[in-house]
Scaffold this active site. Structure first.
Site, PDB file in Angstrom:
ATOM      1  N   HIS A   1      29.085  42.094  40.870  1.00  0.00           N
ATOM      2  CA  HIS A   1      30.048  41.215  40.231  1.00  0.00           C
ATOM      3  C   HIS A   1      30.716  41.899  39.042  1.00  0.00           C
ATOM      4  O   HIS A   1      30.119  42.747  38.381  1.00  0.00           O
ATOM      5  CB  HIS A   1      29.370  39.905  39.817  1.00  0.00           C
ATOM      6  CG  HIS A   1      28.876  39.119  40.992  1.00  0.00           C
ATOM      7  ND1 HIS A   1      27.570  39.166  41.405  1.00  0.00           N
ATOM      8  CD2 HIS A   1      29.526  38.304  41.854  1.00  0.00           C
ATOM      9  CE1 HIS A   1      27.417  38.394  42.470  1.00  0.00           C
ATOM     10  NE2 HIS A   1      28.602  37.862  42.753  1.00  0.00           N
TER      11      HIS A   1
ATOM     12  N   SER B   1      32.263  35.731  46.069  1.00  0.00           N
ATOM     13  CA  SER B   1      32.266  35.628  44.609  1.00  0.00           C
ATOM     14  C   SER B   1      33.015  36.769  43.938  1.00  0.00           C
ATOM     15  O   SER B   1      33.470  36.628  42.804  1.00  0.00           O
ATOM     16  CB  SER B   1      30.822  35.584  44.088  1.00  0.00           C
ATOM     17  OG  SER B   1      30.071  36.675  44.587  1.00  0.00           O
TER      18      SER B   1
ATOM     19  N   ASP C   1      23.865  43.372  38.361  1.00  0.00           N
ATOM     20  CA  ASP C   1      23.612  43.361  39.797  1.00  0.00           C
ATOM     21  C   ASP C   1      24.399  44.435  40.539  1.00  0.00           C
ATOM     22  O   ASP C   1      24.189  44.675  41.720  1.00  0.00           O
ATOM     23  CB  ASP C   1      23.896  41.983  40.403  1.00  0.00           C
ATOM     24  CG  ASP C   1      25.346  41.546  40.230  1.00  0.00           C
ATOM     25  OD1 ASP C   1      26.181  42.353  39.783  1.00  0.00           O
ATOM     26  OD2 ASP C   1      25.637  40.378  40.545  1.00  0.00           O
TER      27      ASP C   1
END
Length: 627
Positions: free
Chosen positions: A605, A480, A602
Site C-alpha cells: 500500500h 486497495s 506491508d
C-alpha cells in the site's frame, strides 16, 4: 522429515554401503541425502529465490520419506515381536520432536516480547495449535492463507506440516496394525493403502477450485495424506530389512539409471513448478509422490551407487539435522527480513540467514535433541563447570540467536516506518456500492490525500508531468492499491470512474464489469489493477479481456507485492496482453523498483508520494505512452 535419524555408527561402514545395520535397524544414508536436498529446496523457496519456485515440493518429499520409514519400522517390529508397543512408539516420537520445537517456540516468543510485543496476541492461537500439533486445522478454520496473505508473516507459519506428520504418527500405527491383522498378505495391504492414497488425492482434486487460493487443500491432513500413504505403501512391498546387495551388475545399473532419472526430474520440478498451477492440485502432487517413492526405493537399496553418492558426508550431515534446520530456518528468515524491499534479493542478508540457521541447527541438535532423545543431559560431577552445563544449551540456543537477530534488525530497521493506518470505510469506496470485501490481514489504507504524512519530493522521484485532461469515458477497476491512487487520478483525470475494493481478486472482476455495463458507467478506456491479493490463471484473464473486446483501450497494471504470487501475476499479465491489440501493460513493478519510501510496512500500500506517482503513471498510459 525427521524419522529414523539414529546414530551413524562406524564411518568406514558408511563409505562401503548405502545401508547399514544400527541397533537391529537399517540406516540408509541415501535417504538423509534426499532429506538434505528437500530441506534446502524448502529454504530456497522461503528465501523467494526464483530458481526454486517449486521448493514447496520439498515438504511433499519429506512426507513420502516419513511414510516409508515409519511404516518400515512398524512392520519390522510387528514381524519381529508379533506386537507393537504403541505407548513406547508415541513416547519416542514425542522425545524426538517436541524438544527442538519447544525450544524454537520459546525463542520466537521471547524475541517478540523484547522487539515486537504487539504481534504476540495475534500469534497466540498459532503457538497453542502448534504445541498440540493441530496447527494445520487451526489455519484452515481461521482461513489463514499460505499463498495469499498480507501483513507481517508469522515466524512459525511453517509448523503446519509438522502437525500433519504428527497426526499421521498418532493414527497410522493403529490403522496399519489393524490392516496387517485382517489382510495377512502384503499384496492386499499394499492395495488397500494405495486405495486410501487415491481417496486422499481425489479429495484434494474435488475440494480445490481452479483459479482460487489452494490453502485448504494444501494444509489439510485429509488432502495431503496421499504422500505419507505413498511412502507407507512402498514400505509394504520394499522393506529395508529384506533388501540385499547381492544383485547382478545389470540390475544394479538399471536401479541407478531409474534413480538418477528420478532425481533429475525432481530437480527440474523444483526449478519449474508453479505453486499456483491448477494441475498441481488435481493430480500433480500425487504423481510427484509416486516419483519420490521410486527414488526412495533406489536410495534404500544397499546395491545402489546413487545411494552411496547421496550419502556423502555433507549431505548426510544436513539430512540427519534436517528436522532442526526446518524448524529454525523459517523464524530466522521472517525475523530478519526487512519490512519493505524493492531492490530484489539481498545477498549478504541471505548469507547471514543461512549461516545463522545452520548454527542454530547444530546447537539444537547437539544440546537439545540428542541429549533429550537419549534420556536427558548427562553431566559429570567430576568437572568443576558441571553446574553450568544445563545452562549452556539454553544460552546457545536462545540468548545468542536473539542477540544476533536483534543486531541485524537494528541495521535493517534503523528507521522503521509507521504501520499503515486503518481507516473508516467511508470515503474509501469510490463507487456507489457500499459492500466491501476485506481479506484477513489486508489493511484498508486511507486515500493518499487524507494522510498527514507527506514525504519530501526529489528530482528523481517526483510524479510524471501529465497535465490535466478529461477523464470522461475512463474506468479504473482495482483493489486497495487503486484506492490509494484514486484522489490523484480524479485530480489528473476529472470525470474518471474509479471502482476499487479492498481484497478484490481477478476472479471478481467480471462481475464488476457486468455491473458497470448495466449501469452505463463502463468507459471505452478501462484500467485494470488486480493481482495484489493473489494469483489468477491465464484463462480467467483471457475471458475478462475478451469481454472487453469492444472498448478502445485496456490498461493492465502489473503488481509489486512481497509475496510469491508476484512473479506469476506479472508473467501472466505480460503473456496474455500480447494476444490483445487493444491492451497496454503499465509496468508498476519496474517503475517502483528502489522506491521503498513510497510504501507502508506491508510493501504494497502506498503513501501519499507513492500514490501520486502511481496515478501519474496511469494517467500517462491513458495518453498512449507506455511506461
Amino acid at each position: 522429515m525427521k524419522d529414523n535419524m539414529k546414530l551413524l555408527g562406524n564411518q568406514t561402514m558408511l563409505r562401503r554401503s548405502p545401508v547399514q545395520m544400527i541397533s537391529g535397524k537399517r540406516y540408509m544414508p541415501g535417504l538423509d541425502g534426499l532429506r538434505a536436498i528437500s530441506v534446502l529446496a524448502v529454504i530456497a523457496y522461503h528465501l523467494n529465490l526464483k530458481w526454486a519456485q517449486g521448493g514447496l515440493l520439498g515438504v511433499g518429499i519429506f512426507f513420502v520419506i516419513s511414510g516409508y520409514l515409519i511404516t518400515d519400522q512398524i512392520i519390522h517390529e510387528w514381524k519381529t515381536y508379533q506386537r507393537l508397543n504403541l505407548v513406547n512408539f508415541w513416547i519416542r516420537r514425542a522425545r524426538r520432536l517436541l524438544p527442538a520445537m519447544g525450544c524454537m517456540l520459546l525463542f520466537v516468543a521471547g524475541w517478540l516480547i523484547l522487539v515486537d510485543p504487539s504481534r504476540l496476541p495475534a500469534l497466540k492461537g498459532a503457538f497453542l495449535s502448534s504445541l498440540f500439533y493441530v496447527n494445520n486445522w487451526w489455519l484452515i478454520f481461521h482461513k489463514v492463507s499460505y499463498f495469499e496473505s498480507f501483513g507481517p508473516a508469522s515466524p512459525i507459519g511453517h509448523l503446519w506440516s509438522l502437525s500433519i506428520e504428527e497426526q499421521f504418527y498418532v493414527i497410522w500405527p493403529l490403522i496399519l496394525v489393524f490392516g496387517i491383522k485382517i489382510t495377512h498378505r502384503r499384496g492386499k495391504l499394499f492395495f488397500l493403502i494405495l486405495v486410501c492414497a487415491a481417496a486422499s488425492a481425489l479429495a484434494m482434486a474435488m475440494i480445490y477450485v481452479p483459479g482460487t487460493d489452494p490453502s485448504r487443500v494444501y494444509y489439510g491432513t485429509d488432502t495431503r495424506a496421499f504422500a505419507l500413504l505413498t511412502g507407507a505403501a512402498l514400505a509394504v512391498v520394499w522393506p529395508s530389512q529384506k533388501l540385499s546387495d547381492s544383485i547382478s551388475c545389470g540390475a544394479r545399473s538399471v536401479l541407478d539409471i531409474i534413480g538418477g532419472f528420478g532425481m533429475i526430474v525432481l530437480m527440474v520440478l523444483i526449478y519449474r513448478t508453479n505453486e499456483f498451477d491448477d494441475s498441481l492440485y488435481t493430480g500433480g502432487l500425487l504423481l510427484i509422490s509416486f516419483l519420490t517413492a521410486v527414488l526412495i526405493a533406489v536410495l534404500a537399496h544397499p546395491a545402489s551407487l546413487l545411494g552411496r553418492l547421496m550419502g556423502l558426508r555433507p549431505l548426510r550431515w544436513l539430512g540427519v539435522r534436517s528436522y532442526s534446520l526446518y524448524i529454525w530456518h523459517y523464524p530466522v528468515i521472517i525475523l530478519t527480513n526487512p519490512d519493505v524491499s524493492t531492490d530484489g534479493p539481498d545477498v549478504l542478508l541471505i548469507i547471514f540467514q543461512l549461516a545463522l540457521s545452520l548454527i542454530l541447527t547444530a546447537l539444537s541438535y547437539r544440546f537439545v535433541e540428542e541429549p533429550l532423545r537419549r534420556g536427558g543431559y548427562r553431566m559429570k560431577r567430576s568437572h568443576r563447570n558441571s553446574s553450568h552445563r544445563g545452562i549452556r544449551p539454553v544460552v546457545l540456543t536462545t540468548v545468542l540467536p536473539a542477540i544476533l537477530i536483534t543486531i541485524v534488525c537494528s541495521i535493517y530497521f534503523a528507521k522503521p516506518e509507521p504501520a499503515a493506518h486503518v481507516a473508516n470505510a467511508a470515503g474509501l469506496q469510490h463507487v456507489q456500492n457500499d459492500q466491501r470485501e476485506t481479506k484477513p490481514g489486508d489493511e484498508a489504507i486511507p486515500p493518499a490525500s487524507h494522510l498527514d504524512e507527506e514525504l519530501p519530493h526529489s528530482e528523481h522521484n517526483k510524479p510524471l508531468s501529465t497535465g490535466i485532461q478529461s477523464g470522461k469515458g475512463i474506468t479504473a477497476i482495482g483493489d486497495s492499491v487503486i484506492l490509494d491512487a484514486a484522489p490523484f487520478l480524479e485530480k489528473m483525470l476529472p470525470g474518471i470512474v474509479v471502482d476499487g475494493k479492498v481484497g478484490r481478486q481477478m476472479l471478481q472482476a467480471q462481475d464488476v464489469i457486468d455491473r458497470l455495463k448495466a449501469q452505463g458507467r463502463l468507459g471505452d478506456r478501462v484500467m485494470i489493477e488486480l493481482g495484489t491479493n493473489g494469483a489468477f490463471n491465464t484463462k480467467q484473464l483471457r475471458n475478462l479481456l475478451q469481454s472487453l473486446h469492444d472498448v478502445n483501450q485496456i490498461i493492465l497494471v502489473n503488481t509489486r507485492v512481497p509475496r510469491k504470487w508476484q512473479e506469476t501475476v506479472n508473467k501472466d499479465i505480460t503473456e496474455v496482453s500480447n494476444d490483445f491489440g487493444n491492451t497496454t501493460v503499465v509496468d508498476w513493478y519496474s517503475a517502483s523498483e528502489g522506491k521503498d519510501g513510497y510504501f507502508y510496512r506491508d510493501g504494497v500500500h502506498l503513501k501519499r508520494e507513492g500514490a501520486e506517482y502511481y496515478a501519474s503513471i496511469l494517467a500517462k498510459a491513458v495518453k498512449g505512452k507506455k511506461q
